[in-house]
Design a protein around this motif. Sequence first.
Motif, mmCIF file in Angstrom:
data_model
loop_
_atom_site.group_PDB
_atom_site.id
_atom_site.type_symbol
_atom_site.label_atom_id
_atom_site.label_comp_id
_atom_site.label_asym_id
_atom_site.label_seq_id
_atom_site.Cartn_x
_atom_site.Cartn_y
_atom_site.Cartn_z
ATOM 1 N N GLU A 1 -12.817 -103.701 84.989
ATOM 2 C CA GLU A 1 -13.536 -103.160 86.146
ATOM 3 C C GLU A 1 -12.862 -103.578 87.459
ATOM 4 O O GLU A 1 -12.481 -104.727 87.632
ATOM 5 C CB GLU A 1 -14.978 -103.676 86.123
ATOM 6 C CG GLU A 1 -15.925 -102.878 86.956
ATOM 7 C CD GLU A 1 -17.359 -103.305 86.697
ATOM 8 O OE1 GLU A 1 -18.182 -102.412 86.475
ATOM 9 O OE2 GLU A 1 -17.654 -104.510 86.719
ATOM 10 N N ILE B 1 -15.759 -96.876 86.971
ATOM 11 C CA ILE B 1 -15.659 -97.617 85.713
ATOM 12 C C ILE B 1 -14.916 -96.818 84.644
ATOM 13 O O ILE B 1 -14.214 -97.380 83.812
ATOM 14 C CB ILE B 1 -17.050 -98.083 85.239
ATOM 15 C CG1 ILE B 1 -16.905 -99.196 84.192
ATOM 16 C CG2 ILE B 1 -17.870 -96.926 84.721
ATOM 17 C CD1 ILE B 1 -18.175 -99.958 83.935
ATOM 18 N N ASP C 1 -16.646 -106.700 81.102
ATOM 19 C CA ASP C 1 -16.210 -105.708 82.079
ATOM 20 C C ASP C 1 -15.236 -106.284 83.103
ATOM 21 O O ASP C 1 -14.509 -105.551 83.763
ATOM 22 C CB ASP C 1 -17.393 -105.034 82.778
ATOM 23 C CG ASP C 1 -18.308 -106.000 83.510
ATOM 24 O OD1 ASP C 1 -17.994 -107.204 83.587
ATOM 25 O OD2 ASP C 1 -19.356 -105.552 83.999
ATOM 26 N N GLY D 1 -11.264 -97.505 84.863
ATOM 27 C CA GLY D 1 -10.938 -98.811 84.291
ATOM 28 C C GLY D 1 -10.925 -98.771 82.773
ATOM 29 O O GLY D 1 -10.043 -99.351 82.132
#
Length: 140
Positions: free
Chosen positions: A84, A90, A80, A93
């Motif tokens: 992120e 999220i 992530d 992203g």
Amino acid sequence: ELLRQLRPGEMATAIKADFNLVSGRVRFAVAGHPPPIHISDGRAVLVPVRPGPPLGTLRQPPHVAEIVLNPGDRLLLCTDGVFERRNEPITAGLARLLSTVERHAMTPDIELAVRAVLDDMVEDLHDDACLLLIERPHRQ
């Protein structure tokens, strides 16, 4: 269970994938980790997988999913930290990652594809950033 015994109160995310180069079958288990991205015909889509809890949080095993890659298809796994950002949801992203992957992930040289995705995605590194891109070969 081992994580809970060795490091009480700690957790980790993980993904484990088994890739059969001949059949193109990829089986994977996801434990609190971002889902893989399937790249085929210039399109990048999140592989539908029910995410399991991070390791060390619950006693249930991660969910297992399976897809089949066609010759020339690629599969991207990443942490992530690649997508992120602290100031955005999220989902934003992930959308940015999918767009970036579609622009670069089918670059013929797989190492250049990975470098281009990382260069576009990773700005200020506040977390680990790891990206793995695999391809099912056209010929065995």
